[in-house]
Scaffold this motif. Structure first.
Motif, short mmCIF file in Angstrom:
data_model
loop_
_atom_site.label_atom_id
_atom_site.label_comp_id
_atom_site.label_asym_id
_atom_site.label_seq_id
_atom_site.Cartn_x
_atom_site.Cartn_y
_atom_site.Cartn_z
N ILE A 21 0.86 -1.17 0.00
CA ILE A 21 0.00 0.00 0.00
C ILE A 21 0.90 1.23 0.00
O ILE A 21 1.57 1.52 1.00
CB ILE A 21 -0.91 0.02 1.24
N TYR A 38 -6.93 5.16 7.23
CA TYR A 38 -6.28 3.85 7.28
C TYR A 38 -7.09 2.88 6.43
O TYR A 38 -8.22 3.17 6.04
CB TYR A 38 -6.15 3.34 8.72
N GLU A 43 -4.81 -4.66 8.62
CA GLU A 43 -4.94 -3.21 8.61
C GLU A 43 -3.58 -2.54 8.44
O GLU A 43 -2.55 -3.08 8.85
CB GLU A 43 -5.58 -2.71 9.92
N THR A 44 -3.60 -1.35 7.86
CA THR A 44 -2.42 -0.50 7.82
C THR A 44 -2.37 0.34 9.09
O THR A 44 -3.29 0.29 9.92
CB THR A 44 -2.44 0.43 6.61
N ASP A 45 -1.32 1.13 9.25
CA ASP A 45 -1.33 2.13 10.30
C ASP A 45 -2.19 3.31 9.84
O ASP A 45 -2.79 3.27 8.77
CB ASP A 45 0.10 2.57 10.65
N PHE A 69 1.53 5.69 3.17
CA PHE A 69 1.59 4.51 4.01
C PHE A 69 2.88 3.70 3.83
O PHE A 69 3.51 3.32 4.80
CB PHE A 69 0.38 3.61 3.73
N TYR A 111 3.27 0.56 3.12
CA TYR A 111 2.92 -0.51 4.05
C TYR A 111 2.75 -1.83 3.31
O TYR A 111 1.98 -1.92 2.36
CB TYR A 111 1.62 -0.14 4.76
N ARG A 112 3.48 -2.85 3.76
CA ARG A 112 3.42 -4.17 3.11
C ARG A 112 2.56 -5.12 3.94
O ARG A 112 2.70 -5.21 5.16
CB ARG A 112 4.82 -4.75 2.94
N LEU A 113 1.69 -5.85 3.25
CA LEU A 113 0.87 -6.89 3.87
C LEU A 113 1.08 -8.20 3.12
O LEU A 113 1.20 -8.21 1.89
CB LEU A 113 -0.61 -6.50 3.83
N GLU A 141 6.32 -7.53 7.30
CA GLU A 141 5.12 -6.73 7.05
C GLU A 141 5.37 -5.29 7.49
O GLU A 141 6.31 -5.00 8.24
CB GLU A 141 3.92 -7.32 7.77
N ALA A 142 4.51 -4.39 7.02
CA ALA A 142 4.67 -2.95 7.28
C ALA A 142 6.06 -2.53 6.80
O ALA A 142 6.41 -2.73 5.65
CB ALA A 142 4.45 -2.66 8.75
N LYS A 196 9.43 4.29 6.45
CA LYS A 196 8.31 4.59 7.34
C LYS A 196 7.97 6.07 7.25
O LYS A 196 8.82 6.93 7.45
CB LYS A 196 8.66 4.24 8.79
#
Length: 254
Positions: free
Chosen positions: A45, A62, A80-82, A94, A96-98, A188-189, A201
């Motif tokens: 994301i 989010y 969920e993301t942050d 974000f 952000y990795r899932l 992740e993240a 980040k």
């Protein structure tokens, strides 16, 4: 179709023509569906843009990402993301990795993205959703064994706002075999191992001031000198300690 001018589809097939006497002695080829294979789907994301503010000063963005190969009826996986706090223009970062374990083929190869506005004092507000059909991707994945889709923008929609834009999501999909995922894992993240790609980040939208945007405690609503009030408070506390030590010099020793 006799009533249609353009092609109505295409079928690819293999035909073998052999003499009738040999056909009796030639066993039929056994055709069976491909064996299920295990892969890891990595969803990155990147950012959200143009999320609706709905007459608010700021939104706290989010995402929830859900994958259920049985069609949202089984025990699906939702992650969920942050939160990107205090977005005043509907944009959020974000990086952000899932990760999702998947089995190919499956009945319902779809993944769903839900965008929310976080609330500290009530239910989070759903701003929009988007669903991506991965059926063609899975077919190609079975052939190639590993796959990465370039970053793409996905539009959000909402049933209560059928003709209104509800924002867009920039996302990348990566698919690797489970053996490759175990050999070269990623976190992740932004957790380690943070590679392929390295995800930075975000700092924007993660501070206390961002969290308070749009509330009665929004620092941006106070006069300019209020931003420096914390420094004045620290200096005042240190001054009080020095005065106390001057008046009671033996207090620190006691």
């Amino acid at each position: 179709h006799p009533d249609k001018i353009p092609s109505q589809g295409m079928i690819e097939m293999w035909v073998e023509v052999i003499p009738r006497d040999k056909a009796r002695d030639t066993p039929l080829m056994k055709i069976s569906p491909p064996e299920p294979e295990q892969f890891e789907m990595r969803v990155i994301i990147w950012e959200v843009k143009k999320a609706p503010l709905d007459e608010k000063k700021a939104v706290d963005l989010y995402l929830k990402v859900g994958y259920d190969p049985d069609g949202w009826q089984g025990e699906g996986v939702v992650k969920e993301t942050d939160t990107h706090y205090g977005s005043e223009d509907g944009n959020g970062i974000f990086n952000y990795r899932l990760k999702f374990p998947i089995i190919v083929p499956c009945k319902f190869p779809r993944i769903r993205f839900d965008l929310f506005d976080f609330s500290s004092f009530g239910s989070d507000e759903a701003l929009g959703s988007a669903s991506v059909n991965l059926r063609k991707v899975y077919r190609k994945l079975q052939t190639e064994g590993q796959l990465e889709l370039p970053a793409r923008w996905i539009a959000f929609n909402h049933p209560n706002f059928p003709n209104e834009s509800r924002g867009e999501l920039l996302v990348t999909f990566q698919f690797v075999s489970m053996a490759e995922a175990e050999k070269n894992p990623v976190g992740e993240a932004q957790e380690d191992p943070n590679e392929n790609p390295v995800l930075e980040k975000p700092e924007v939208g993660r501070g206390v001031g961002d969290f308070l945007k749009g509330t009665i405690l929004d620092i941006s609503l106070f006069p300019w000198w209020f931003k420096y009030l914390k420094y004045v408070a620290v200096l005042g506390t240190l001054g009080s300690i020095l005065v106390a030590l001057f008046i009671y010099p033996g207090f620190a020793v006691k």
